[in-house]
Structures are given as C-alpha cells and as structure tokens.
Design an enzyme around this catalytic site. Structure first.
Site, mmCIF file in Angstrom:
data_model
loop_
_atom_site.group_PDB
_atom_site.id
_atom_site.type_symbol
_atom_site.label_atom_id
_atom_site.label_comp_id
_atom_site.label_asym_id
_atom_site.label_seq_id
_atom_site.Cartn_x
_atom_site.Cartn_y
_atom_site.Cartn_z
ATOM 1 N N ASN A 169 0.360 -10.752 2.635
ATOM 2 C CA ASN A 169 -0.254 -10.646 3.978
ATOM 3 C C ASN A 169 -2.064 -10.114 3.929
ATOM 4 O O ASN A 169 -2.904 -10.329 4.809
ATOM 5 C CB ASN A 169 0.057 -9.607 4.779
ATOM 6 C CG ASN A 169 0.187 -8.285 4.149
ATOM 7 O OD1 ASN A 169 0.870 -8.030 3.202
ATOM 8 N ND2 ASN A 169 -0.787 -7.186 4.653
ATOM 9 N N THR A 170 -2.443 -9.697 2.667
ATOM 10 C CA THR A 170 -3.784 -9.361 2.299
ATOM 11 C C THR A 170 -4.251 -9.858 0.871
ATOM 12 O O THR A 170 -3.333 -10.123 0.073
ATOM 13 C CB THR A 170 -3.899 -7.868 2.575
ATOM 14 O OG1 THR A 170 -5.259 -7.467 2.594
ATOM 15 C CG2 THR A 170 -3.083 -7.131 1.673
ATOM 16 N N ILE A 186 -5.152 -10.751 -2.735
ATOM 17 C CA ILE A 186 -5.284 -11.849 -3.781
ATOM 18 C C ILE A 186 -3.873 -12.698 -3.020
ATOM 19 O O ILE A 186 -4.065 -14.052 -3.185
ATOM 20 C CB ILE A 186 -4.789 -11.259 -5.113
ATOM 21 C CG1 ILE A 186 -6.139 -10.710 -5.549
ATOM 22 C CG2 ILE A 186 -4.571 -12.445 -5.882
ATOM 23 C CD1 ILE A 186 -5.851 -9.952 -6.890
ATOM 24 N N TYR A 204 1.134 2.822 -13.573
ATOM 25 C CA TYR A 204 0.894 1.366 -13.128
ATOM 26 C C TYR A 204 0.858 0.523 -14.525
ATOM 27 O O TYR A 204 1.356 -0.501 -14.469
ATOM 28 C CB TYR A 204 -0.678 1.439 -12.751
ATOM 29 C CG TYR A 204 -1.229 0.192 -12.268
ATOM 30 C CD1 TYR A 204 -0.455 -0.713 -11.264
ATOM 31 C CD2 TYR A 204 -2.115 -0.389 -12.741
ATOM 32 C CE1 TYR A 204 -0.986 -1.922 -10.755
ATOM 33 C CE2 TYR A 204 -2.746 -1.514 -12.394
ATOM 34 C CZ TYR A 204 -2.102 -2.434 -11.458
ATOM 35 O OH TYR A 204 -2.522 -3.708 -11.010
#
Length: 299
Positions: free
Chosen positions: A6-7, A9, A158
């Site tokens: 939806n946003t 990349i 991460y």
C-alpha cells in the site's frame, strides 16, 4: 502478489508490474489503505487489474485466512513478492507470543509462502522473491533466544530478521531445486530508501528520510521508485537463477540500479539455514510441499 504494497517500495513494485500488464494483488494489513493504493494504481494505469487481500503477517490466524482466500480465488500464482516488513523501536509481542519484528519479517512470510506454495508450483517459471536488507550483514540469529526475551534492541531484532530472510531464500531454493520444481526462490534488497518505513524510528532516522533533504542525502538514500527496481528485477529478469540476490551494487550498496550482489557469509551457513527452517516450522506449524534437499547436520 505483493505483501505490504500500500506504500513505499511495495506500492512502487506493484505499480511497475501493473504498468507492464501484470494482474497484481496488494496484500496489506490495512484494507482501507490497500483500497486507496489500488485506486491510485488504476488511476495511473487505467487498463490494469488490481486486487486487494487483507494480510497481517504478525498474526498466524490472519496468515492462514489470507492464504485460504488466495487459494480459493487463484489456482495459479506466477509471482509472490515477500516485501512487507518493519521494526518496532520498543519490545512487543504478537498475539501468538512472538517478538513482533521477527514475526512480521520472517515467521509470517515463512508461513504464508508455505501455505500458498502449491499455487506457484503449478506455474513453470514462477518465483518467490523475498526482500531483505543490507542490514543483514550486521545480523546474527540467536537460536537460544529468537524472541529477544533476554533483552531487546530494535536494530539487532531487525538485522536478525533480515538475515533470516536470506537464509530462508537459500534453503527454499535448495529444496525447490532438489524436487525439480518449476519455481525458484530469489532475494533482493532495496538499499536505503526514502519511505515511510522509518516513521516509528528515532528522530535522526526520521530526519534523514525527509524528502526535503534529498539533495543532500542523494548518496545515502534513494527514491522508492528506484529502490523498488531490485525486487522487480528479481521478479522478472529472464536470467535470474534460484538463490540469486539483487540489490544496488558497490561497496556500501546504499543506492543505485540493481545488479547481482553477494550476501554475508553467515547467510550461506547451510546448517543454520536448516535449523532456522526447522524452528520456523515448529513455531508456525506450517510445513512445505517440498522436502529437505540435502541432510545437513547442525554444528
């Protein structure tokens, strides 16, 4: 099908594929944002076919529901791009009891891919593309504490998850190749992209991602349109081989158009890949329709 489309990349990846005739499915956690993104693509590409699917990778029940719907609607899938990811600056656990960053970036995509893989196996030349990060080079997988119960640092969480993305890709590639499957597993990384990814990050990260600074940080960060090209090349390059890894080349791999690049030595540890696979099966309860390629004894 593109997760987290939806946003940023993911959106640019979906838009570019739609521009070249692909029917795209935007798999997103927020259905309203997914619908808005689909409308933006169809407004830009009037003849495109864009659909949406609710998928929250941090929830195994959502993963299973989304997989069931996808399987019901699509007997064949040409391409699955595991793009969605994120990081929590503060420690959080999912409804399934997993550390949120590990669940969203690795366990959710692992489970979803396994649940829909047979739909890709029906298509010669189909691909699973998983988006990693240059941050994987700083990652280690702590098999004794995958959920960071002994202390949480968002950078470590991460980097561990992004290393896991590559280990998953390489293990999946081996299994597909051993089975003689028509599907290949490929990975990509976008470099440093100026997107909404850093919206929950500490101020220095958010500051550097401001569009107003692009003339000063061009060497450090690139637009989502350029960053998306790595996943797109992994998805459509006719010369791509299973186990390939695409991203901006060069010493730092921060910016630039994609090429085949090398990942860290840790990502190629076959014993660790197998152990991660087995742990992922145990934690998610999802097994794959392709078996183990070569017996590897964990060291």
């Amino acid at each position: 099908m593109i997760t987290g489309a939806n946003t940023g990349i993911g959106f640019e990846t979906a838009k570019l594929l739609a521009e070249h005739g692909a029917t795209v499915i935007l798999a997103c956690r927020d259905t309203d944002k997914a619908a808005e993104a689909a409308a933006r693509i169809t407004a830009s590409v009037p003849d495109s076919t864009v659909r949406t699917l609710r998928l929250d990778l941090a929830s195994l029940s959502s993963v299973r529901s989304a997989a069931e719907r996808l399987r019901a609607d699509h007997p064949r899938i040409d391409l699955l791009i595991n793009n969605a990811g994120g990081v929590r600056p503060r420690y959080a656990v999912t409804e399934d009891g997993f550390e949120s960053t590990f669940a969203t970036n690795h366990l959710g995509p692992f489970a979803f891919t396994g649940l829909v893989l047979d739909r890709l196996l029906a298509v010669p030349g189909s691909r699973v593309v998983t988006v990693s990060s240059i941050g994987h080079r700083r990652g280690t997988v702590d098999f004794d504490d995958l959920n960071f119960t002994r202390g949480y640092r968002y950078t470590h969480a991460y980097f561990q998850a992004k290393l896991a993305n590559l280990m998953f890709t390489y293990e999946l590639h081996r299994r597909l190749a051993a089975a003689g499957a028509p599907t290949v597993a490929v990975a990509a990384h976008p470099g440093n992209a100026r997107t909404e990814f850093g919206r929950e990050m500490p101020f220095p990260v958010r500051f550097l991602m401001r569009p107003q600074l692009r003339m000063l940080t061009w060497w450090l960060m690139q637009s989502p349109q350029v960053a998306a090209l790595a996943a797109v090349r992994a998805a459509v390059d006719p010369d791509a081989r299973g186990g390939d890894y695409y991203g901006p080349p060069g010493r730092a791999q921060f910016t630039g158009h994609p090429a085949r690049v090398e990942s860290s030595a840790a990502s190629h540890d076959t014993a660790a890949q197998l152990r991660l696979w087995q742990e992922s099966e145990r934690l998610t309860g999802v097994t794959y329709p392709v078996g183990e390629a070569v017996p590897v004894v964990p060291s």
